[in-house]
Scaffold this motif. Sequence first.
Motif: not given
Length: 70
Positions: A20-22, A15-18, A26
């Motif tokens: 950061k990516k978008n 969830r944290k990686d997502e 989010n």
Amino acid sequence: MSDKETPEQQRERLRKDELKKNPTGNVNDAFNRANNCSLVDLVGFLGWKGTGILILIIILGFIINSVFFH
């Protein structure tokens, strides 16, 4: 201790990686989840500073409402 992640830790990491990516997508997701009564996601997105500002705005709104409209 084991170096393996638990499923809960893995979900949180993903969830944290997502986030950061978008970040813009989010933001929309977080506010839509807030409409569906998931305050945890909204607060998690805002962080501690954003949550503090949100609480401060709510308190100030309450004080202004009680002073001027009662």
